[in-house]
Motif scaffolding. Structure first.
Motif, short mmCIF file in Angstrom:
data_model
loop_
_atom_site.label_atom_id
_atom_site.label_comp_id
_atom_site.label_asym_id
_atom_site.label_seq_id
_atom_site.Cartn_x
_atom_site.Cartn_y
_atom_site.Cartn_z
N PRO A 21 0.80 -1.22 0.00
CA PRO A 21 0.00 0.00 0.00
C PRO A 21 0.84 1.28 0.00
N ALA A 22 2.01 1.24 0.64
CA ALA A 22 2.87 2.43 0.64
C ALA A 22 3.67 2.59 -0.65
N PHE A 23 3.65 1.56 -1.52
CA PHE A 23 4.33 1.63 -2.82
C PHE A 23 3.44 0.93 -3.85
N PRO A 24 2.37 1.62 -4.29
CA PRO A 24 1.41 1.01 -5.20
C PRO A 24 1.86 1.11 -6.67
N PHE A 25 0.94 0.75 -7.57
CA PHE A 25 1.26 0.78 -9.00
C PHE A 25 1.71 2.17 -9.46
N ALA A 26 1.06 3.21 -8.95
CA ALA A 26 1.41 4.57 -9.37
C ALA A 26 2.85 4.90 -8.98
N ALA A 27 3.28 4.45 -7.79
CA ALA A 27 4.67 4.70 -7.39
C ALA A 27 5.63 3.93 -8.28
N ALA A 28 5.25 2.71 -8.66
CA ALA A 28 6.08 1.94 -9.57
C ALA A 28 6.18 2.63 -10.93
N ALA A 29 5.06 3.18 -11.41
CA ALA A 29 5.07 3.86 -12.70
C ALA A 29 5.99 5.08 -12.67
N SER A 46 5.93 -8.09 -7.28
CA SER A 46 5.41 -9.01 -6.27
C SER A 46 3.91 -9.20 -6.53
N PRO A 47 3.24 -10.14 -5.87
CA PRO A 47 1.86 -10.48 -6.22
C PRO A 47 0.93 -9.27 -6.34
N VAL A 48 0.08 -9.31 -7.36
CA VAL A 48 -0.77 -8.16 -7.67
C VAL A 48 -2.25 -8.41 -7.42
N LEU A 49 -2.64 -9.64 -7.05
CA LEU A 49 -4.05 -9.93 -6.83
C LEU A 49 -4.48 -9.53 -5.42
N GLU A 50 -5.79 -9.46 -5.23
CA GLU A 50 -6.34 -8.97 -3.96
C GLU A 50 -5.82 -9.79 -2.79
N ALA A 51 -5.29 -9.09 -1.78
CA ALA A 51 -4.69 -9.72 -0.60
C ALA A 51 -5.34 -9.18 0.66
N VAL A 52 -4.94 -9.72 1.79
CA VAL A 52 -5.43 -9.24 3.07
C VAL A 52 -5.13 -7.74 3.18
N PRO A 53 -6.09 -6.93 3.57
CA PRO A 53 -5.85 -5.49 3.66
C PRO A 53 -4.62 -5.16 4.50
N GLY A 54 -3.80 -4.28 3.96
CA GLY A 54 -2.59 -3.87 4.65
C GLY A 54 -1.41 -4.79 4.47
N SER A 55 -1.57 -5.90 3.78
CA SER A 55 -0.47 -6.85 3.61
C SER A 55 0.74 -6.16 2.99
N PRO A 56 1.91 -6.33 3.60
CA PRO A 56 3.12 -5.70 3.07
C PRO A 56 3.78 -6.49 1.95
N HIS A 57 3.23 -7.68 1.61
CA HIS A 57 3.90 -8.54 0.63
C HIS A 57 2.98 -9.09 -0.45
#
Length: 784
Positions: A21-29, A46-57
């Motif tokens: 969440p602190a480094f999302p797709f927009a930050a990668a772009a 790293s994995p891009v599908l829906e994960a547990v909210p707040g997951s750092p990985h």
């Protein structure tokens, strides 16, 4: 008539980004222009599908049909892909077929199973043993025995709440009193400690919060892969990294299905190969993610003789604690016994039940009349003796569960007749019986074996046996950590021949220490005496030492890491002692011991005595630098597709996760010589893909002269030459390069790292390494 599929895109090099969440797709772009200039061809996400909210990985997937909203959702991913394409880059994504998060309120499929039981349309998704626990799924979510926490359980409409846990209620049961209500559900919430022995669903290793998924079922495969396959076929994604295939029921069949469904896209698998183990030839993949390459690269820069001396010193320093000394194999085996009796006890129970069912139904009298305890003992004794993660087919099972191992396993039985259970179990593992019970047993055996290897070796023994921390890396062999130049060249030749576009890595999100930390630690193998002297000095400083093993590991940690915030060292060492499980653990924490470790760190390694270790590191800095640059250049130019972990193009010193998943700065503040070498190699790979690709060639180059063994060199396709310095401290002590020469292939060779220099013929190595301890050369002009 159908059109031919396009050839899969093969990366020249990938760059791993840890999304969160602190480094999302927009930050990668936003960092795409920089990464394109660096020279990679693909971003590795790293994995891009829906994960547990707040997951750092992101490895705790909860919905395979959606791209993770916290990262920007599907539109955010597609926008990142468009930005990447505009800069000439593609995307490779990490997928997690083995497990999902066992968090019902976020995992709709699991929610439905818990609400409707085996009749649910999703029941086939999860690897649940419905015959155990009275047909209820055991959920280890309670903080204590039910009688102590029952007041915290409350019905809220059609759900049951327990603190943050929300569980569905079976229809028509909401008005029942609590005891009857719990009995009426398709699940049973229990004290979390019962997971060790009572759990009845397959999980990821021993992590009960991750439930195994049955992707061997075609419908489950389709449902859990539809979104990723859509992204592949629409050109959003180019390739895949498959997480933990060893946990699957049939990795080979899964990879065949994935290969067909993906159109043969470039795919690498996180398969940890033991020393000498080969990736199954039939797997339709490009290769592994590269831990086998890591072991070989690391081993080049380690002095085996000095490592042996460190083992001796460590044995004396750590004695008389248990699990010390020079026997790595014994340490690993003791750890395996402990894991089977504790963390994986429920998995061993389920495997035993599977063996009992096969024996009971077998028409072969030799398999009958075997007591469950004897079969369990035989399974335990064979599992702890396996030296690879798992067998894959009946053909390789005999090489995995050997006759020698069976002979040793029989010695665990006091009565010879009972020892026959070992032969029974081995026959079941090696058998080809197509019956459901026999197939289930072989599958469970393989899955349990892989979980055991990971937990016993990577997560336990690596923290108990610590003569040289740099040798304790995923895929490594601390008992034999050194790799000779000849062995390295032979490995590279095999990779170029058999898996030329396999992945290679030296740092990942799972490495215990980054490559630069390991490179520094490897220098200690060249000066064990100096290390012992410094350790003797700091050990007389009067700090209270919790135990010798931890103290030795702590001093090496601060040496390898260099200047760093004390809390980083403290967090890593706290994880170290809990993983080791000798004096404290994650589940049986001992606050007095952990407080003693923290006090020792503050007074010793992170205090004034630590300055002596820092002074030694400073004195050895030229040799650390040689290892750092040598590791980087070899990794980036050897056979395979290199993956550059985020931030490692410059100096990157990190310890085990979560330390190695901290956000990094793009670009690095001061990439230094490592940044120069990395960018030069990556840009050369992108400019000359034919020199490094599937049809390329690998040729060892031998130096001549008094220091020939300190120069590791090879040519790629006769067009590029890599040369690095190995064991530079030993080299300096022996008088330097002197008249050592390196014979270059015919032609003129330009120095890629210094455009002003050219070489031909036999080159003095001292001249070749004039500015840097490494050299990257490119042929210029035709061969005369």
């Amino acid at each position: 008539m159908t059109s031919a599929r396009p050839a899969p895109v093969v990366p020249t090099a990938t760059y791993r980004l840890q999304l969160q969440p602190a480094f999302p797709f927009a930050a990668a772009a936003a960092v795409v222009p920089y990464l394109a200039s660096l020279g990679v061809s693909h971003l590795h996400l790293s994995p891009v599908l829906e994960a547990v909210p707040g997951s750092p990985h992101g490895y705790d997937v909860v919905d395979h049909a959606r791209v993770r909203e916290e990262l920007g959702g599907e539109e955010g991913l597609r926008a990142l892909a468009r930005t990447a394409r505009e800069h000439g880059l593609g995307l490779v994504v990490d997928i997690v077929p083995n497990h999902m998060a066992a968090v019902p309120r976020h995992n709709r499929a699991l929610w439905e199973v818990l609400r409707e039981g085996p009749a649910s349309a999703y029941a086939r998704w999860f690897d649940i043993d419905w015959e155990a626990q009275g047909g209820q799924v055991l959920l280890p979510v309670l903080g204590g025995p039910l009688g102590e926490v029952s007041e915290d359980l409350r019905v809220d409409g059609d759900v049951l709440r327990y603190h943050d846990h929300v569980l569905p209620l079976r229809e028509g049961t909401g008005d029942l009193p609590l005891p009857r209500l719990l009995d009426a559900q398709w699940y049973r919430p229990v004290w979390w400690r019962l997971a060790r022995t009572e759990l009845n669903y397959r999980r990821f290793f021993s992590i009960s919060e991750l439930i195994g998924v049955r992707v061997e079922d075609p419908e489950v495969f389709e449902a859990t892969h539809a979104k990723i396959l859509q992204l592949l076929h629409e050109g959003v994604v180019d390739g895949l990294r498959v997480d933990h295939p060893d946990g699957l029921a049939d990795p080979g069949a899964y990879l065949e299905r994935l290969h067909e469904a993906s159109g043969g896209r470039w795919t690498v698998v996180e398969k940890i190969l033991a020393d000498g183990e080969r990736l199954p030839d039939a797997w339709p993949v490009a290769g592994t993610t590269g831990y086998d390459a890591l072991r070989h690269v690391d081993g080049l820069f380690l002095d085996p003789e000095g490592a042996g001396r460190l083992r001796e010193l460590y044995g004396r320093f750590a004695a008389p604690q248990a699990d010390r000394g020079g026997d790595w194999a014994a340490t690993a085996r003791r750890a395996a016994y402990g894991v089977l009796s504790h963390e994986l006890a429920t998995e061993l129970d389920r495997l035993t039940r599977a063996a009992v069912r096969v024996c009971a139904a077998s028409p072969d009298p030799a398999l009958r009349d075997r007591a469950p305890w004897a079969l369990r003992t035989a399974l335990e004794e064979l599992l702890v003796r396996m030296e690879v993660y798992r067998p894959y087919t009946a053909d390789d099972a005999a090489a995995v569960v050997t006759a020698e191992a069976a002979g040793e396993a029989r010695q665990a039985f006091a009565v010879p007749q009972e020892a026959g259970a070992v032969d029974v179990v081995r026959a079941l593992v090696l058998g080809r019986d197509p019956g459901p019970a026999a197939v289930e047993f072989r599958t469970r055996f393989a899955q349990t074996a892989s979980a055991l290897r990971a937990k016993a070796v990577e997560d336990t023994a690596f923290y108990r046996y610590v003569p040289l921390l740099s040798a304790n890396e995923v895929g490594g062999d601390p008992g034999r950590p050194g790799v000779s130049p000849d062995a390295f060249h032979a490995y590279c030749a095999r990779v170029q021949r058999d898996w030329p576009v396999s992945g290679t890595v030296v740092s990942t999100h799972d490495t215990k220490r980054s490559a630069d930390v390991r490179a520094a630690l490897a220098v200690l193998s060249e000066c064990p005496g100096r290390w012992a002297e410094v350790l003797a000095q700091v050990s007389r400083a009067g700090e209270a030492v919790p135990d010798g093993q931890t103290a030795w590991a702590a001093w090496q940690t601060v040496f390898g890491l260099g200047p760093a915030a004390p809390e980083r060292v403290r967090e890593a060492l706290l994880k170290h002692v809990r993983e080791a499980g000798l004096f404290t653990s994650w589940t049986e924490q001992e606050p007095p011991y952990e407080e003693a470790v923290a006090a020792f760190l503050a007074a010793g390694p992170c205090g004034t005595p630590g300055e002596r270790v820092a002074a030694l590191r400073d004195a050895l800095e030229p040799h650390v630098r040689a290892n750092v640059l040598g590791t980087a250049l070899v990794h980036l130019t050897m056979p395979g597709v290199p993956d550059v972990y985020q931030g490692t193009e410059g100096e990157y010193r990190a310890l085990v996760d979560p330390d190695n998943r901290r956000p990094v700065r793009f670009p690095p503040v001061d990439p230094g010589a490592k940044g120069e070498v990395t960018a030069a190699a990556l840009r050369l790979r992108r400019r000359r893909p034919d020199v490094f690709g599937a049809a390329a060639a690998y040729e060892p180059l031998a130096a001549e002269g008094p220091a020939a063994g300190h120069c590791l060199a090879f040519a790629r396709s006769g067009e590029v030459v890599t040369a690095v310095t190995r064991l530079s401290l030993r080299l300096a002590e022996a008088g330097g390069w002197r008249e050592t020469l390196l014979a270059l292939p015919p032609g003129r060779w330009a120095d890629v790292l210094d455009g002003e220099r050219e070489f031909t013929g036999h080159v003095r190595v001292a001249e070749l390494f004039g500015r840097l301890p490494v050299a990257l050369l490119e042929r210029v002009g035709p061969v005369r």
